[in-house]
Design a protein around this motif. Structure first.
Motif, short mmCIF file in Angstrom:
data_model
loop_
_atom_site.label_atom_id
_atom_site.label_comp_id
_atom_site.label_asym_id
_atom_site.label_seq_id
_atom_site.Cartn_x
_atom_site.Cartn_y
_atom_site.Cartn_z
N GLY A 1 51.40 -26.39 -25.65
CA GLY A 1 51.48 -25.18 -24.83
C GLY A 1 52.82 -25.04 -24.14
N ASN A 2 52.83 -24.33 -23.04
CA ASN A 2 54.06 -24.01 -22.33
C ASN A 2 54.80 -25.24 -21.83
OD1 ASN A 2 55.97 -22.23 -20.97
ND2 ASN A 2 54.94 -22.82 -19.08
N ILE A 3 54.07 -26.18 -21.21
CA ILE A 3 54.71 -27.39 -20.68
C ILE A 3 55.33 -28.21 -21.81
CG2 ILE A 3 54.32 -29.56 -19.47
CD1 ILE A 3 54.17 -27.27 -17.60
N ALA A 4 54.62 -28.31 -22.92
CA ALA A 4 55.14 -29.07 -24.06
C ALA A 4 56.42 -28.45 -24.59
CB ALA A 4 54.09 -29.14 -25.16
N ASN A 5 56.50 -27.14 -24.60
CA ASN A 5 57.72 -26.46 -25.04
C ASN A 5 58.89 -26.77 -24.11
OD1 ASN A 5 57.64 -24.26 -27.41
ND2 ASN A 5 55.59 -24.42 -26.51
N GLN A 6 58.63 -26.73 -22.81
CA GLN A 6 59.69 -27.03 -21.84
C GLN A 6 60.15 -28.48 -21.97
OE1 GLN A 6 59.10 -25.52 -17.75
NE2 GLN A 6 57.34 -24.39 -18.54
N PHE A 7 59.20 -29.37 -22.15
CA PHE A 7 59.54 -30.78 -22.30
C PHE A 7 60.34 -31.01 -23.58
CE2 PHE A 7 58.62 -35.15 -23.69
CZ PHE A 7 58.98 -35.85 -22.56
N ALA A 8 59.92 -30.39 -24.67
CA ALA A 8 60.62 -30.54 -25.95
C ALA A 8 62.04 -29.99 -25.86
CB ALA A 8 59.84 -29.85 -27.06
N ASP A 9 62.20 -28.86 -25.17
CA ASP A 9 63.54 -28.30 -24.96
C ASP A 9 64.46 -29.32 -24.29
OD1 ASP A 9 63.03 -25.81 -26.07
OD2 ASP A 9 62.44 -24.90 -24.17
N ASP A 10 63.91 -30.01 -23.29
CA ASP A 10 64.71 -31.02 -22.57
C ASP A 10 64.97 -32.26 -23.41
OD1 ASP A 10 65.01 -29.41 -20.40
OD2 ASP A 10 64.08 -30.78 -18.96
N LEU A 11 64.00 -32.65 -24.25
CA LEU A 11 64.23 -33.80 -25.13
C LEU A 11 65.42 -33.57 -26.06
CD1 LEU A 11 60.78 -35.22 -26.36
CD2 LEU A 11 62.40 -36.26 -24.76
N LEU A 12 65.60 -32.32 -26.48
CA LEU A 12 66.71 -32.00 -27.38
C LEU A 12 68.06 -32.22 -26.73
CD1 LEU A 12 65.46 -28.72 -29.14
CD2 LEU A 12 65.29 -31.08 -29.94
N LEU A 13 68.09 -32.32 -25.40
CA LEU A 13 69.34 -32.55 -24.68
C LEU A 13 69.72 -34.03 -24.64
CD1 LEU A 13 68.71 -30.20 -21.60
CD2 LEU A 13 70.02 -29.68 -23.68
N LEU A 14 68.80 -34.88 -25.07
CA LEU A 14 69.03 -36.33 -25.02
C LEU A 14 69.30 -36.88 -26.41
CD1 LEU A 14 66.12 -37.29 -22.56
CD2 LEU A 14 68.51 -36.81 -22.00
N GLU A 15 70.47 -37.44 -26.61
CA GLU A 15 70.84 -38.00 -27.91
C GLU A 15 69.95 -39.18 -28.29
OE1 GLU A 15 74.93 -38.96 -28.21
OE2 GLU A 15 75.63 -36.89 -27.92
N GLU A 16 69.40 -39.85 -27.29
CA GLU A 16 68.59 -41.05 -27.54
C GLU A 16 67.15 -40.72 -27.90
OE1 GLU A 16 67.45 -42.16 -22.96
OE2 GLU A 16 69.54 -42.31 -23.59
N ALA A 17 66.80 -39.43 -27.90
CA ALA A 17 65.42 -39.02 -28.19
C ALA A 17 65.35 -38.24 -29.49
CB ALA A 17 64.87 -38.18 -27.05
N GLU A 18 64.21 -38.40 -30.18
CA GLU A 18 63.95 -37.64 -31.39
C GLU A 18 62.47 -37.28 -31.46
OE1 GLU A 18 64.32 -38.04 -36.29
OE2 GLU A 18 64.94 -39.69 -34.99
N ILE A 19 62.16 -36.02 -31.71
CA ILE A 19 60.78 -35.59 -31.89
C ILE A 19 60.44 -35.75 -33.37
CG2 ILE A 19 59.13 -33.71 -31.61
CD1 ILE A 19 61.05 -32.50 -29.53
N VAL A 20 59.54 -36.67 -33.67
CA VAL A 20 59.24 -36.96 -35.08
C VAL A 20 57.88 -36.43 -35.51
CG1 VAL A 20 60.72 -39.00 -35.13
CG2 VAL A 20 58.30 -39.25 -34.52
N ALA A 21 57.00 -36.10 -34.55
CA ALA A 21 55.67 -35.60 -34.92
C ALA A 21 55.07 -34.81 -33.77
CB ALA A 21 54.74 -36.75 -35.30
N VAL A 22 54.33 -33.77 -34.12
CA VAL A 22 53.60 -32.98 -33.12
C VAL A 22 52.20 -32.74 -33.65
CG1 VAL A 22 55.71 -31.88 -32.28
CG2 VAL A 22 54.34 -30.74 -34.04
N ALA A 23 51.27 -32.45 -32.75
CA ALA A 23 49.89 -32.25 -33.19
C ALA A 23 49.18 -31.22 -32.32
CB ALA A 23 49.12 -33.57 -33.16
N SER A 24 48.35 -30.43 -32.98
CA SER A 24 47.50 -29.46 -32.31
C SER A 24 46.21 -29.35 -33.10
CB SER A 24 48.21 -28.09 -32.25
OG SER A 24 47.32 -27.09 -31.80
N ARG A 25 45.13 -28.95 -32.44
CA ARG A 25 43.89 -28.69 -33.17
C ARG A 25 44.06 -27.49 -34.09
NH1 ARG A 25 41.62 -33.54 -32.48
NH2 ARG A 25 40.87 -33.95 -30.36
N ASN A 26 45.06 -26.66 -33.79
CA ASN A 26 45.37 -25.48 -34.58
C ASN A 26 46.53 -25.80 -35.53
OD1 ASN A 26 46.70 -22.98 -35.39
ND2 ASN A 26 45.38 -21.94 -33.89
#
Length: 325
Positions: A15-40
């Motif tokens: 949802g909204n919070i996850a989007n904001q958090f993911a946006d911030d993760l993209l600012l960190l070179e040490e972080a990588e989003i490798v998987a996401v999950a939703s019931r949808n």
């Protein structure tokens, strides 16, 4: 884990919070989003595409089973935080769980016990604790810059249209003012003054038993905290910390403050501390630091800190007669 390797994140509850958090993760070179999950499934695919992630699962269990995921960020509705955190840790994943960590103190205990049993890092996502302004203000208060702290005033309030429904007004998902936003002012009072000697709380409910606004007075040995949460009205959302020798006011909205003012000796000193991104970056960096150092908890927002706050919230929940059953 090698220090030069990226920390690989999985995100559930998109949802909204996850989007904001993911946006911030993209600012960190040490972080990588490798998987996401939703019931949808479509929502998972859309979120994965937005953040250039190659894996979008339609079940949380599939993400927990993904060996490439180091840590799971849990941003689902409140009622599922405890069980999903426990399942993730039982699968060997580190966990950053959105606040409130659970809807009951016994569940909070179970979550911490699971972290210890499985030797997995767990932290409640109180991002405000890691903001530069809040860290600096807490340091000043602890050093006695404003003398003995005697008064804390903080609120979190906004207007939400009940007719539109949604999670905030859904009792089954742990909606209402106390658990959604009331935990913020309680958090501030706790880090500044500790566990209160006495709590007085009153709420106004809707027809479904959701607390629309809750006022709280926390009594300490030589201090008081006046706190408020509302989803049916607004406020200036500044936070005031007054001591025997001065006052500090955190900029509004105080829980994401980009600075503060110190009033002392008839003089105001303004401190500006801009945040990196929205500010979720700092809690993510704390997770990385703890994982790299093989710690199962943060020293800045520890397991005991979360349990203390959960116990305070539980007392208020019982006092105002709030029930999610």
């Amino acid at each position: 884990m090698e220090n030069n390797n990226k920390i690989k994140w999985g995100i559930i509850g998109l949802g909204n919070i996850a989007n904001q958090f993911a946006d911030d993760l993209l600012l960190l070179e040490e972080a990588e989003i490798v998987a996401v999950a939703s019931r949808n499934k479509d929502k998972a695919a859309e979120f994965a595409k937005k953040y250039n992630c190659h894996k979008g699962y339609d079940s949380y269990e599939a993400l927990f089973a993904d060996a490439s995921v180091d840590i799971v960020y849990i941003a689902t509705p409140h009622d599922s935080h405890a069980e999903l955190s426990i399942k993730a840790m039982q699968s060997g994943k580190h966990v950053l769980c959105e606040k409130p960590m659970s809807l009951s103190y016994p569940d909070a205990i179970r979550m911490i016990e699971t972290s210890i049993k499985h030797n997995t890092f767990f932290m409640e996502a109180f991002w405000t604790r890691f903001l530069p302004s809040v860290k600096e203000v807490l340091e000043k208060v602890n050093k006695g810059i404003i003398g003995e702290l005697r008064y804390v005033k903080a609120d979190f309030a906004f207007y939400a249209d009940e007719k539109q429904g949604g999670r905030l007004f859904n009792k089954n998902q742990g909606g209402g003012a106390l658990f959604d936003i009331g935990v913020y002012p309680l958090f501030l009072s706790y880090i500044m003054l500790g566990i209160p000697k006495e709590i007085i709380a009153k709420s106004i409910y809707n027809a479904n038993g959701i607390d629309l606004q809750t006022a709280m007075v926390l009594q300490y040995e030589s201090a008081q905290a006046i706190l408020h949460a509302s989803i049916v009205s607004e406020s200036d959302m500044k936070a005031t910390l007054s001591g025997t020798e001065g006052t500090i006011v955190l900029n509004a909205p105080w829980f994401v403050a980009d600075g503060y003012s110190l009033f002392k000796d008839n003089h105001e000193t303004v401190f500006s501390l801009s945040n990196l991104g929205k500010g979720y970056t700092y809690e993510a960096m704390e997770c990385h630091k703890c994982i790299r150092n093989n710690r199962i908890e943060s020293q800045l927002w520890s397991h005991q800190n979360s349990l203390d706050l959960s116990r305070i919230v539980e007392e208020i929940k019982n006092q105002i007669g709030l029930s999610f059953s």
